[in-house]
Design a protein around this motif. Structure first.
Motif, PDB file in Angstrom:
ATOM      1  N   UNK A  54      20.896  58.636  31.234  1.00 40.30           N
ATOM      2  CA  UNK A  54      20.044  59.515  32.042  1.00 40.30           C
ATOM      3  C   UNK A  54      19.295  60.518  31.161  1.00 40.30           C
ATOM      4  N   UNK A  55      19.981  61.066  30.175  1.00 40.38           N
ATOM      5  CA  UNK A  55      19.340  62.035  29.278  1.00 40.38           C
ATOM      6  C   UNK A  55      18.261  61.346  28.454  1.00 40.38           C
ATOM      7  N   UNK A  56      18.562  60.171  27.937  1.00 43.77           N
ATOM      8  CA  UNK A  56      17.584  59.418  27.145  1.00 43.77           C
ATOM      9  C   UNK A  56      16.358  59.074  27.974  1.00 43.77           C
ATOM     10  N   UNK A  57      16.563  58.650  29.206  1.00 41.76           N
ATOM     11  CA  UNK A  57      15.439  58.322  30.078  1.00 41.76           C
ATOM     12  C   UNK A  57      14.587  59.551  30.360  1.00 41.76           C
ATOM     13  N   UNK A  58      15.220  60.688  30.570  1.00 43.94           N
ATOM     14  CA  UNK A  58      14.472  61.912  30.841  1.00 43.94           C
ATOM     15  C   UNK A  58      13.690  62.362  29.605  1.00 43.94           C
ATOM     16  N   UNK A  59      14.276  62.192  28.426  1.00 45.40           N
ATOM     17  CA  UNK A  59      13.569  62.539  27.180  1.00 45.40           C
ATOM     18  C   UNK A  59      12.224  61.820  27.091  1.00 45.40           C
ATOM     19  N   UNK A  60      12.194  60.587  27.559  1.00 42.00           N
ATOM     20  CA  UNK A  60      10.960  59.780  27.494  1.00 42.00           C
ATOM     21  C   UNK A  60       9.856  60.317  28.401  1.00 42.00           C
ATOM     22  N   UNK A  61      10.207  61.170  29.359  1.00 40.09           N
ATOM     23  CA  UNK A  61       9.213  61.677  30.306  1.00 40.09           C
ATOM     24  C   UNK A  61       8.623  63.020  29.886  1.00 40.09           C
ATOM     25  N   UNK A  62       9.180  63.633  28.853  1.00 43.89           N
ATOM     26  CA  UNK A  62       8.728  64.961  28.419  1.00 43.89           C
ATOM     27  C   UNK A  62       7.652  64.818  27.346  1.00 43.89           C
ATOM     28  N   UNK A  63       6.578  65.554  27.499  1.00 37.45           N
ATOM     29  CA  UNK A  63       5.487  65.532  26.526  1.00 37.45           C
ATOM     30  C   UNK A  63       5.732  66.636  25.496  1.00 37.45           C
ATOM     31  N   UNK A  64       6.634  66.345  24.562  1.00 41.09           N
ATOM     32  CA  UNK A  64       6.963  67.316  23.519  1.00 41.09           C
ATOM     33  C   UNK A  64       5.804  67.464  22.540  1.00 41.09           C
ATOM     34  N   UNK A  65       5.680  68.647  21.925  1.00 45.08           N
ATOM     35  CA  UNK A  65       4.660  68.818  20.890  1.00 45.08           C
ATOM     36  C   UNK A  65       5.103  68.121  19.606  1.00 45.08           C
ATOM     37  N   UNK A  66       4.158  67.919  18.680  1.00 47.61           N
ATOM     38  CA  UNK A  66       4.523  67.401  17.359  1.00 47.61           C
ATOM     39  C   UNK A  66       5.575  68.335  16.779  1.00 47.61           C
ATOM     40  N   UNK A  67       6.656  67.764  16.265  1.00 47.62           N
ATOM     41  CA  UNK A  67       7.782  68.557  15.788  1.00 47.62           C
ATOM     42  C   UNK A  67       8.231  68.051  14.427  1.00 47.62           C
ATOM     43  N   UNK A  68       8.380  68.984  13.485  1.00 44.86           N
ATOM     44  CA  UNK A  68       8.888  68.639  12.159  1.00 44.86           C
ATOM     45  C   UNK A  68      10.405  68.777  12.089  1.00 44.86           C
ATOM     46  N   UNK A  88      10.840  76.063  22.571  1.00 46.35           N
ATOM     47  CA  UNK A  88      12.237  75.951  22.971  1.00 46.35           C
ATOM     48  C   UNK A  88      12.434  74.814  23.965  1.00 46.35           C
ATOM     49  N   UNK A  89      13.643  74.264  23.941  1.00 49.67           N
ATOM     50  CA  UNK A  89      14.007  73.169  24.838  1.00 49.67           C
ATOM     51  C   UNK A  89      15.461  73.355  25.262  1.00 49.67           C
ATOM     52  N   UNK A  90      15.715  73.156  26.548  1.00 52.07           N
ATOM     53  CA  UNK A  90      17.085  73.187  27.071  1.00 52.07           C
ATOM     54  C   UNK A  90      17.263  71.983  27.995  1.00 52.07           C
ATOM     55  N   UNK A  91      18.474  71.476  28.038  1.00 52.14           N
ATOM     56  CA  UNK A  91      18.746  70.390  28.967  1.00 52.14           C
ATOM     57  C   UNK A  91      18.608  70.895  30.405  1.00 52.14           C
ATOM     58  N   UNK A  92      19.069  72.153  30.639  1.00 51.85           N
ATOM     59  CA  UNK A  92      18.882  72.789  31.945  1.00 51.85           C
ATOM     60  C   UNK A  92      18.760  74.285  31.734  1.00 51.85           C
ATOM     61  N   UNK A  93      18.057  74.944  32.640  1.00 53.29           N
ATOM     62  CA  UNK A  93      17.892  76.385  32.540  1.00 53.29           C
ATOM     63  C   UNK A  93      16.461  76.782  32.267  1.00 53.29           C
ATOM     64  N   UNK A  94      16.284  77.758  31.349  1.00 48.26           N
ATOM     65  CA  UNK A  94      14.963  78.300  31.047  1.00 48.26           C
ATOM     66  C   UNK A  94      14.590  78.006  29.600  1.00 48.26           C
ATOM     67  N   UNK A  95      13.414  77.412  29.391  1.00 45.59           N
ATOM     68  CA  UNK A  95      12.890  77.139  28.054  1.00 45.59           C
ATOM     69  C   UNK A  95      11.457  76.638  28.228  1.00 45.59           C
ATOM     70  N   UNK A  96      10.765  76.458  27.111  1.00 42.85           N
ATOM     71  CA  UNK A  96       9.418  75.890  27.178  1.00 42.85           C
ATOM     72  C   UNK A  96       9.465  74.474  27.760  1.00 42.85           C
TER      73      UNK A  96
END
Length: 132
Positions: free
Chosen positions: A8-22, A107-115
């Motif tokens: 479920x976490x992996x599937x959700x990761x695929x739906x997030x448009x993360x910025x380029x990250x080093x 910032x990123x959180x699995x749940x709660x408050x973050x970008x």
């Protein structure tokens, strides 16, 4: 309590448009498994910043989050994603951000408050797949 699986976490990761990250920085200890998954997904370097605020029963251990291991990294010019499993009050995330002044940090959180929040719809406690 809501149970989440690695799938479920992996599937959700695929739906997030993360910025380029080093570099993905996981807030240890709770955020390290989540940050590991995010770093793998983004094909980014993984680092850990160790802070502590709550005990194993989720009760505040200190008056404010405490940096237990201050990282000494050269992060100038890097695109950073700071990851924790849960960010309800935002105190731990804020304490970690204080260690990264003037840098390009999201910032990123699995749940709660973050970008970026993977499961914003979950308000209950979560049974993470990496916790017994």
């Amino acid at each position: 309590m809501v149970s989440l699986s690695f799938k479920q976490i992996t599937e959700r990761l695929k739906t997030i448009d993360f910025p380029e990250t080093d570099i993905v920085i996981g807030i240890g200890t709770g955020g390290v498994p989540a940050a590991t998954m995010v770093a793998y997904h983004l094909n980014a370097e993984l680092q850990v910043m160790t802070l502590n605020y709550r005990d194993e029963q989720n009760n505040p251990r200190y008056e404010a989050p405490k940096v237990l291991q201050k990282p000494i990294w050269d992060l100038e010019g890097k695109r950073i994603l700071l990851v924790d499993d849960v960010s309800v009050s935002g105190k731990t995330m804020d304490a970690a951000l204080e260690q990264l002044p003037g840098l390009n940090v999201k910032t990123c959180a699995m749940k709660g408050k973050a970008d970026f929040v993977l499961f914003p719809e979950i308000k209950d406690c979560v049974k993470w797949p990496w916790k017994p």
